[in-house]
Design a protein around this motif. Structure first.
Motif, PDB file in Angstrom:
ATOM      1  N   LYS A  69       0.832  -1.207   0.000  1.00 58.67           N
ATOM      2  CA  LYS A  69       0.000   0.000   0.000  1.00 58.67           C
ATOM      3  C   LYS A  69       0.866   1.256   0.000  1.00 58.67           C
ATOM      4  N   LYS A  70       1.930   1.255   0.797  1.00 61.89           N
ATOM      5  CA  LYS A  70       2.829   2.402   0.854  1.00 61.89           C
ATOM      6  C   LYS A  70       3.559   2.576  -0.479  1.00 61.89           C
ATOM      7  N   LEU A  71       3.957   1.472  -1.094  1.00 55.65           N
ATOM      8  CA  LEU A  71       4.638   1.543  -2.390  1.00 55.65           C
ATOM      9  C   LEU A  71       3.706   2.080  -3.475  1.00 55.65           C
ATOM     10  N   LYS A  72       2.456   1.625  -3.466  1.00 53.82           N
ATOM     11  CA  LYS A  72       1.496   2.096  -4.468  1.00 53.82           C
ATOM     12  C   LYS A  72       1.231   3.585  -4.316  1.00 53.82           C
ATOM     13  N   ARG A  73       1.098   4.037  -3.077  1.00 54.28           N
ATOM     14  CA  ARG A  73       0.849   5.459  -2.831  1.00 54.28           C
ATOM     15  C   ARG A  73       2.028   6.307  -3.293  1.00 54.28           C
ATOM     16  N   ALA A  74       3.237   5.862  -2.990  1.00 46.78           N
ATOM     17  CA  ALA A  74       4.424   6.609  -3.399  1.00 46.78           C
ATOM     18  C   ALA A  74       4.569   6.620  -4.918  1.00 46.78           C
ATOM     19  N   LEU A  75       4.318   5.482  -5.558  1.00 40.28           N
ATOM     20  CA  LEU A  75       4.425   5.408  -7.013  1.00 40.28           C
ATOM     21  C   LEU A  75       3.387   6.298  -7.683  1.00 40.28           C
ATOM     22  N   PHE A  76       2.167   6.305  -7.181  1.00 40.76           N
ATOM     23  CA  PHE A  76       1.141   7.173  -7.747  1.00 40.76           C
ATOM     24  C   PHE A  76       1.498   8.644  -7.556  1.00 40.76           C
ATOM     25  N   SER A  77       2.006   8.991  -6.375  1.00 44.33           N
ATOM     26  CA  SER A  77       2.358  10.390  -6.097  1.00 44.33           C
ATOM     27  C   SER A  77       3.454  10.890  -7.023  1.00 44.33           C
ATOM     28  N   VAL A  78       4.513  10.099  -7.181  1.00 40.15           N
ATOM     29  CA  VAL A  78       5.622  10.510  -8.044  1.00 40.15           C
ATOM     30  C   VAL A  78       5.173  10.564  -9.503  1.00 40.15           C
ATOM     31  N   GLY A  79       4.399   9.586  -9.943  1.00 39.66           N
ATOM     32  CA  GLY A  79       3.915   9.572 -11.323  1.00 39.66           C
ATOM     33  C   GLY A  79       2.992  10.734 -11.629  1.00 39.66           C
ATOM     34  N   PHE A  80       2.074  11.031 -10.715  1.00 43.82           N
ATOM     35  CA  PHE A  80       1.151  12.141 -10.924  1.00 43.82           C
ATOM     36  C   PHE A  80       1.885  13.472 -10.923  1.00 43.82           C
ATOM     37  N   LEU A  81       2.860  13.619 -10.017  1.00 42.51           N
ATOM     38  CA  LEU A  81       3.655  14.846  -9.978  1.00 42.51           C
ATOM     39  C   LEU A  81       4.449  15.011 -11.275  1.00 42.51           C
ATOM     40  N   THR A  82       4.995  13.931 -11.781  1.00 39.42           N
ATOM     41  CA  THR A  82       5.728  13.981 -13.047  1.00 39.42           C
ATOM     42  C   THR A  82       4.810  14.402 -14.185  1.00 39.42           C
ATOM     43  N   LEU A  83       3.607  13.838 -14.231  1.00 34.54           N
ATOM     44  CA  LEU A  83       2.652  14.203 -15.283  1.00 34.54           C
ATOM     45  C   LEU A  83       2.271  15.680 -15.223  1.00 34.54           C
ATOM     46  N   VAL A  84       1.969  16.160 -14.045  1.00 31.09           N
ATOM     47  CA  VAL A  84       1.537  17.555 -13.897  1.00 31.09           C
ATOM     48  C   VAL A  84       2.667  18.512 -14.268  1.00 31.09           C
ATOM     49  N   MET A  85       3.871  18.234 -13.793  1.00 30.62           N
ATOM     50  CA  MET A  85       5.002  19.105 -14.105  1.00 30.62           C
ATOM     51  C   MET A  85       5.320  19.065 -15.596  1.00 30.62           C
ATOM     52  N   ASP A  86       5.213  17.882 -16.219  1.00 30.81           N
ATOM     53  CA  ASP A  86       5.486  17.762 -17.650  1.00 30.81           C
ATOM     54  C   ASP A  86       4.475  18.563 -18.461  1.00 30.81           C
ATOM     55  N   LEU A  87       3.208  18.475 -18.111  1.00 34.34           N
ATOM     56  CA  LEU A  87       2.193  19.252 -18.835  1.00 34.34           C
ATOM     57  C   LEU A  87       2.368  20.747 -18.626  1.00 34.34           C
TER      58      LEU A  87
END
Length: 138
Positions: free
Chosen positions: A37-55
């Motif tokens: 659960k902790k790994l999934k939350r961290a992976l989603f957070s980093v991925g979403f942050l990457t997407l937002v910053m890229d856009l």
């Protein structure tokens, strides 16, 4: 506990910042007993942050500098690759949250840990391209 704060100041003086709990991300990626659960939350957070910053970079920052000033196609292809990496991170986190079964937890934990470690490269590249400043607060 250390916190990373990413700040970006636009040309009109407006500033945006995002704070990340770095110790939680490191613990999720490298702690041997980290929960899925902790790994999934961290992976989603980093991925979403990457997407937002890229856009944000795609829509609000034109190519410049020594490398991308003369090669606009390379700039936009780099942003497209970072976007695909971020989308893969978010979809992997979503897939891990939707799959069930205790028998495969070790395999999914290993996959999530590997994806989280690999997701740091696109995040670093998008921070460098976007002109974000990284502040470390202890």
């Amino acid at each position: 506990m250390s916190t990373l704060e990413l700040q970006n100041t636009s040309s009109n003086g407006a500033a945006a910042s995002v704070a990340i709990n770095a110790s939680e991300l490191v613990a999720a990626a490298f702690e041997p007993g980290a929960s899925l659960k902790k790994l999934k939350r961290a992976l989603f957070s980093v991925g979403f942050l990457t997407l937002v910053m890229d856009l944000a970079i795609y829509f609000y920052r034109s190519p410049g500098g020594v490398v991308f000033g003369h090669h606009r196609l390379a700039y936009y292809l780099t942003l497209a690759g970072i976007f695909l990496a971020g989308a893969a991170e978010v979809s992997t986190a979503w897939w891990l949250s939707r799959s069930s079964g205790q028998a495969r937890d070790h395999r999914r934990t290993t996959l999530a840990r590997t994806a989280l470690c690999c997701s740091l490269l696109p995040l670093v590249v998008v921070v460098a391209l976007g002109g974000f400043s990284v502040l470390v607060k202890s």
